[in-house]
Design a protein around this motif. Structure first.
Motif, mmCIF file in Angstrom:
data_model
loop_
_atom_site.group_PDB
_atom_site.id
_atom_site.type_symbol
_atom_site.label_atom_id
_atom_site.label_comp_id
_atom_site.label_asym_id
_atom_site.label_seq_id
_atom_site.Cartn_x
_atom_site.Cartn_y
_atom_site.Cartn_z
ATOM 1 N N MET A 1 -8.405 -22.975 1.677
ATOM 2 C CA MET A 1 -8.420 -21.573 1.295
ATOM 3 C C MET A 1 -7.383 -20.814 2.129
ATOM 4 S SD MET A 1 -10.208 -19.292 -0.656
ATOM 5 C CE MET A 1 -11.725 -20.131 -1.006
ATOM 6 N N LYS A 2 -6.593 -19.974 1.465
ATOM 7 C CA LYS A 2 -5.595 -19.125 2.117
ATOM 8 C C LYS A 2 -5.916 -17.665 1.776
ATOM 9 C CE LYS A 2 -2.875 -22.617 3.400
ATOM 10 N NZ LYS A 2 -2.802 -23.049 4.768
ATOM 11 N N THR A 3 -5.549 -16.770 2.674
ATOM 12 C CA THR A 3 -5.742 -15.345 2.425
ATOM 13 C C THR A 3 -4.405 -14.635 2.577
ATOM 14 O OG1 THR A 3 -7.976 -15.489 3.342
ATOM 15 C CG2 THR A 3 -7.067 -13.293 3.023
ATOM 16 N N LEU A 4 -4.051 -13.909 1.535
ATOM 17 C CA LEU A 4 -2.790 -13.178 1.498
ATOM 18 C C LEU A 4 -3.072 -11.685 1.516
ATOM 19 C CD1 LEU A 4 0.321 -13.289 1.103
ATOM 20 C CD2 LEU A 4 -0.132 -13.206 -1.364
ATOM 21 N N TYR A 5 -2.364 -10.976 2.373
ATOM 22 C CA TYR A 5 -2.468 -9.521 2.449
ATOM 23 C C TYR A 5 -1.136 -8.939 1.993
ATOM 24 C CZ TYR A 5 -6.484 -10.762 5.237
ATOM 25 O OH TYR A 5 -7.666 -11.314 5.657
ATOM 26 N N LEU A 6 -1.156 -8.299 0.843
ATOM 27 C CA LEU A 6 0.043 -7.672 0.301
ATOM 28 C C LEU A 6 0.061 -6.212 0.742
ATOM 29 C CD1 LEU A 6 -0.149 -9.171 -3.291
ATOM 30 C CD2 LEU A 6 1.424 -9.845 -1.462
ATOM 31 N N VAL A 7 1.126 -5.819 1.420
ATOM 32 C CA VAL A 7 1.232 -4.468 1.968
ATOM 33 C C VAL A 7 2.442 -3.780 1.349
ATOM 34 C CG1 VAL A 7 1.418 -3.078 4.065
ATOM 35 C CG2 VAL A 7 0.342 -5.352 4.169
ATOM 36 N N ARG A 8 2.183 -2.646 0.696
ATOM 37 C CA ARG A 8 3.307 -1.839 0.223
ATOM 38 C C ARG A 8 3.821 -1.034 1.419
ATOM 39 N NH1 ARG A 8 3.436 3.068 -4.236
ATOM 40 N NH2 ARG A 8 5.682 3.461 -4.015
ATOM 41 N N HIS A 9 5.123 -0.981 1.579
ATOM 42 C CA HIS A 9 5.683 -0.239 2.712
ATOM 43 C C HIS A 9 5.139 1.188 2.722
ATOM 44 C CE1 HIS A 9 8.377 2.296 0.336
ATOM 45 N NE2 HIS A 9 8.678 1.204 -0.366
ATOM 46 N N ALA A 10 5.119 1.783 3.900
ATOM 47 C CA ALA A 10 4.640 3.155 4.058
ATOM 48 C C ALA A 10 5.652 4.142 3.462
ATOM 49 C CB ALA A 10 4.386 3.450 5.535
ATOM 50 N N LYS A 11 5.221 5.388 3.392
ATOM 51 C CA LYS A 11 6.013 6.466 2.778
ATOM 52 C C LYS A 11 7.389 6.573 3.424
ATOM 53 C CE LYS A 11 5.104 9.943 -0.125
ATOM 54 N NZ LYS A 11 4.997 9.582 -1.509
ATOM 55 N N SER A 12 8.422 6.617 2.579
ATOM 56 C CA SER A 12 9.786 6.675 3.096
ATOM 57 C C SER A 12 10.430 8.020 2.811
ATOM 58 C CB SER A 12 10.628 5.553 2.488
ATOM 59 O OG SER A 12 10.684 5.698 1.082
ATOM 60 N N SER A 13 11.534 8.240 3.475
ATOM 61 C CA SER A 13 12.256 9.494 3.365
ATOM 62 C C SER A 13 13.206 9.465 2.170
ATOM 63 C CB SER A 13 13.060 9.743 4.643
ATOM 64 O OG SER A 13 13.797 10.928 4.513
ATOM 65 N N TRP A 14 13.221 10.556 1.428
ATOM 66 C CA TRP A 14 14.164 10.728 0.318
ATOM 67 C C TRP A 14 15.157 11.828 0.644
ATOM 68 C CZ3 TRP A 14 14.678 7.553 -3.718
ATOM 69 C CH2 TRP A 14 13.631 6.683 -4.004
ATOM 70 N N ASN A 15 15.142 12.334 1.872
ATOM 71 C CA ASN A 15 15.969 13.477 2.251
ATOM 72 C C ASN A 15 17.363 13.097 2.725
ATOM 73 O OD1 ASN A 15 13.844 15.148 1.655
ATOM 74 N ND2 ASN A 15 13.063 15.174 3.728
ATOM 75 N N ILE A 16 17.687 11.842 2.667
ATOM 76 C CA ILE A 16 18.986 11.397 3.168
ATOM 77 C C ILE A 16 19.800 10.895 1.979
ATOM 78 C CG2 ILE A 16 20.170 9.879 4.783
ATOM 79 C CD1 ILE A 16 17.453 9.680 6.286
ATOM 80 N N ASP A 17 20.780 11.696 1.554
ATOM 81 C CA ASP A 17 21.561 11.368 0.357
ATOM 82 C C ASP A 17 22.675 10.359 0.618
ATOM 83 O OD1 ASP A 17 20.063 13.205 -1.068
ATOM 84 O OD2 ASP A 17 21.488 14.838 -0.715
ATOM 85 N N THR A 18 23.057 10.220 1.858
ATOM 86 C CA THR A 18 24.264 9.458 2.156
ATOM 87 C C THR A 18 24.024 7.994 2.511
ATOM 88 O OG1 THR A 18 24.155 10.180 4.447
ATOM 89 C CG2 THR A 18 25.498 11.515 2.946
ATOM 90 N N ILE A 19 22.779 7.539 2.446
ATOM 91 C CA ILE A 19 22.542 6.135 2.808
ATOM 92 C C ILE A 19 22.054 5.345 1.605
ATOM 93 C CG2 ILE A 19 22.063 6.659 5.228
ATOM 94 C CD1 ILE A 19 19.098 6.257 4.622
#
Length: 163
Positions: A1-19
């Motif tokens: 038996m294996k256990t997998l924990y899928l984690v969606r990344h935490a909230k990211s910034s959308w305020n940076i237009d140049t990257i």
């Protein structure tokens, strides 16, 4: 038996237009949520293996978990197939997890992380929340058999979930 924990990344910034998208950092709420979720998971499980997308927001989330879990940063593996791909490639990456690990945390992105949770856990999640975690028990002895696995979601937790 294996256990997998899928984690969606935490909230990211959308305020940076140049990257580029891959370089977007977490925002303040993302840091707070990642710490909260890592603390919750630290009370439930003993992590064995961490693997992340190379995107800054996913790596940052994974590093916060690593710090809270008190694991070595060198134990965190980055995999390019966890960024901008599909559920089939997520399964390919899961299949590379060393078999001595009975549990693993995978840090990735929507919509693929939700699709992977639904595929492996028999769930019908519409959209995993940022910093959300799905725990899935897999009826396999080797991670290489993940494509043949019959899994079961054992929990879904997210920052705004109040016990």
């Amino acid at each position: 038996m294996k256990t997998l924990y899928l984690v969606r990344h935490a909230k990211s910034s959308w305020n940076i237009d140049t990257i580029a998208d891959i370089d977007r950092p977490l925002n303040d709420r993302g840091y707070t949520d990642a710490h909260e979720m890592a603390k919750r998971m630290n009370k439930k499980v003993q992590p064995a293996f961490l693997i992340s997308s190379p995107a800054i927001r996913a790596v940052s989330t994974a590093l916060i978990f690593s710090r809270v879990f008190k694991t070595e940063v060198s134990a965190l593996e980055l995999h390019p197939l966890l960024y901008g791909t599909n559920a089939k490639q997520y399964l390919q990456v899961i299949g590379t997890i060393p078999d001595q690990h009975t549990s693993a945390f995978l840090f990735g992105h929507n919509p693929i992380i939700t699709e992977t949770a639904n595929m492996l856990g028999g769930t019908q999640l519409l959209d995993m929340a940022t910093a959300g975690i799905v725990g899935i028990e897999l009826d396999i002895m080797s991670w290489k058999k993940v494509r043949e696995a019959h899994g079961k979601m054992i929990f879904y937790d997210f920052p705004k979930n109040v016990d």
